[in-house]
Design a protein around this motif. Structure first.
Motif, short mmCIF file in Angstrom:
data_model
loop_
_atom_site.label_atom_id
_atom_site.label_comp_id
_atom_site.label_asym_id
_atom_site.label_seq_id
_atom_site.Cartn_x
_atom_site.Cartn_y
_atom_site.Cartn_z
N LEU B 127 9.87 14.92 -2.43
CA LEU B 127 8.83 13.91 -2.27
C LEU B 127 8.57 13.23 -3.62
O LEU B 127 8.47 13.91 -4.64
N PRO B 129 6.23 11.40 -6.39
CA PRO B 129 4.81 11.59 -6.69
C PRO B 129 4.01 10.30 -6.47
O PRO B 129 4.57 9.21 -6.42
N ALA B 130 2.69 10.45 -6.33
CA ALA B 130 1.82 9.28 -6.23
C ALA B 130 1.82 8.54 -7.56
O ALA B 130 2.00 9.13 -8.63
N CYS B 131 1.66 7.22 -7.51
CA CYS B 131 1.65 6.41 -8.72
C CYS B 131 0.43 6.75 -9.57
O CYS B 131 -0.69 6.76 -9.07
N GLU B 135 -2.36 4.92 -7.54
CA GLU B 135 -2.50 5.98 -6.53
C GLU B 135 -1.62 5.77 -5.31
O GLU B 135 -1.66 6.58 -4.38
N SER B 136 -0.86 4.70 -5.25
CA SER B 136 -0.02 4.46 -4.07
C SER B 136 0.96 5.61 -3.87
O SER B 136 1.45 6.20 -4.84
N ARG B 137 1.24 5.91 -2.60
CA ARG B 137 2.27 6.91 -2.30
C ARG B 137 3.59 6.23 -1.95
O ARG B 137 4.58 6.89 -1.64
N ASP B 138 3.56 4.90 -1.98
CA ASP B 138 4.77 4.14 -1.68
C ASP B 138 5.62 4.06 -2.94
O ASP B 138 5.70 3.03 -3.60
N THR B 139 6.24 5.19 -3.27
CA THR B 139 6.96 5.33 -4.56
C THR B 139 8.33 5.94 -4.31
O THR B 139 8.59 6.47 -3.24
N CYS B 154 10.33 7.05 -12.08
CA CYS B 154 9.94 6.67 -10.71
C CYS B 154 9.57 5.18 -10.68
O CYS B 154 9.44 4.53 -11.72
N CYS B 156 6.97 2.39 -8.44
CA CYS B 156 5.88 2.22 -7.49
C CYS B 156 6.04 0.86 -6.81
O CYS B 156 6.05 -0.17 -7.48
N GLU B 165 7.33 10.74 -14.32
CA GLU B 165 6.77 11.93 -13.68
C GLU B 165 7.13 13.15 -14.52
O GLU B 165 8.28 13.26 -14.97
#
Ligand SMILES: [Zn+2]
Lengths: 268, 169
Positions: B127, B129-131, B135-139, B154, B156, B165
């Motif tokens: 998975l 990580p969140a940005c 905070e987006s999880r679309d990463t 990573c 975002c 990360e």
């Protein structure tokens, strides 16, 4: 530090007999030293920037692991040789790496295929060694295992990309697997050293690891639409563990050792 | 190791080491990262600092040792020995919740929980990580290998920015 009490009891006899623990540590250290050097040859030459950084990172990990294994080897030997003495002031016949790791880096597909075959081997071997009765060896193996796990994710993803990629990438990585296959037998061939270490609870049962290795390799190779040679290779290349190497190792060592040998004792 | 040492001396030494920052992640001290495993001072005032490397090939470890010596020397301790241990193997799980917040504020996504024990499950995608910025999880993880051994690269899609990360191992 003195030699492990396990070592002398394993091979009784004249003091000239090889110390199996020292030999085992050389094999582990030399595999990583030589392969790390091969990977470092990609620095500045990899096909994309991310990959340049990735291969240099893996090379650094392998060099760090080699340092730990060779340092311990020097302590076990008890002749005052440290990791630098072992890396820079031994001749090719005294290196104990398998031949797989010394082959020239080839094209990117060859480097990736070789790395993948080695990374799967490393994960399985280090996992077994992390429960070795030799505490320091087990500690180093447990540390290196963490790194080997993300190394194999990296090389495995590339095998998938290249195998299931273009016609050209598929052809090249398949050719690499075909060329490399005969060098994989040596990884699991146990000699007197390995058997002594296994009996002492220090080393693994090498031949027993092959099936697990092949299952993991085959899983990725299948999904990458590649094929593994079906039969055990007719001609199996080996000899590295006892100092018989291909011509390639001499050239590699010449480059790796020249600075240390030209300026012995230099620091920078 | 701790039992016989004068408690005041040890606390003072730990306070000195709290000020030694990691050269590659300068918002965290080497204690917060878990690199310092122990510190001990004997009756004669000789200090032993026990450290463990994060990654076996981490080139920063020599700099860290020099920084430890410099910080202790500035506090009046010149008889210093640095002992390196490999067991237990360093894990990113040792980074405290407070330190994780510092990482995030610095723009580095903190490490997920490390997996222990089970043999590698080859090729399972992990998975992303969140940005740390939006905070987006679309990463997505672009590369497992970043500017230093301990970081992955990573991307975002939420705020269209690359970020780093801290890898979990
Ligand atoms: Zn974002």
């Amino acid at each position: 530090m003195t030699a492990s009490p396990l070592a002398p009891s394993v091979v009784p006899g004249p003091s000239a007999a090889p110390n199996p623990l020292f030999e085992l540590l050389l094999r582990l250290g030399d595999d990583r030293l030589v392969l790390g050097h091969r990977l470092s040859e990609w620095c500045g030459h990899a096909p994309i920037l991310e990959e340049d950084i990735a291969l240099a990172n893996v090379a650094l990990d392998l060099l760090g692991q080699a340092t730990m294994f060779l340092r311990l080897a020097g302590e076990v030997e008890g002749q005052g040789r440290n990791e630098d003495a072992l890396a820079y002031f031994r001749e090719a016949v005294d290196f104990r790496n398998c031949q797989l790791v010394e082959l020239p880096k080839g094209d990117f597909a060859f480097t990736i295929a070789r790395q993948f075959l080695f990374d799967v081997y490393a994960v399985i071997l280090l996992d077994a060694l992390s429960s070795s009765k030799h505490g320091e060896l087990a500690a180093i193996a447990a540390k290196a295992l963490k790194e080997a796990k993300y190394h194999v994710r990296h090389s495995g993803e590339w095998v998938l990309k290249l195998g299931d990629g273009t016609e050209e990438s598929h052809r090249r990585v398949q050719r690499a697997l075909d060329d490399l296959w005969r060098f994989t037998g040596e990884l699991f061939a146990a000699d007197a050293i390995d058997r002594a270490m296994q009996e002492a609870g220090v080393g693994p049962d090498l031949p027993a690891l092959r099936a697990q290795w092949e299952t993991l390799v085959r899983d990725v190779v299948d999904r990458a639409t590649l094929t593994l040679p079906l039969q055990a290779p007719v001609l199996t290349m080996r000899g590295g563990r006892s100092g018989a190497h291909t011509e390639a190792l001499g050239h590699l060592l010449a480059e790796m050792q020249i600075v240390a040998r030209s300026h012995p004792g230099a620091t920078w | 190791m701790v039992a016989g040492s004068p408690p005041v001396g040890r606390d003072e030494l730990l306070a000195v080491l709290d000020e030694v920052m990691d050269p590659e992640v300068p918002v965290l001290s080497i204690r917060e990262l878990g690199i310092v495993r122990d510190v001990d001072v004997d009756a004669a005032g000789a200090v032993t600092v026990t450290v463990t490397p994060t990654y076996s090939g981490c080139p920063a470890i020599q700099v860290i040792e020099e920084d430890i010596r410099a910080a202790l020397a500035a506090a009046g301790h010149t008889d210093v020995r640095i002992r390196t241990v490999y067991a237990p193997a360093w894990t990113s799980d040792w980074i405290s919740p407070a330190a994780r917040m510092k990482l995030k504020a610095y723009g580095i996504a903190p490490p997920a929980r490390a997996e222990h024990g089970a043999l590698v499950q080859l090729m399972r995608r992990r998975l992303a990580p969140a940005c740390p910025y939006c905070e987006s999880r679309d990463t997505e993880v672009r590369s497992e290998f970043g500017s230093t051994a301990c970081k992955a690269v990573c991307w975002c899609r939420g705020c269209r920015q690359p970020f780093e990360e801290f890898k979990s191992i």
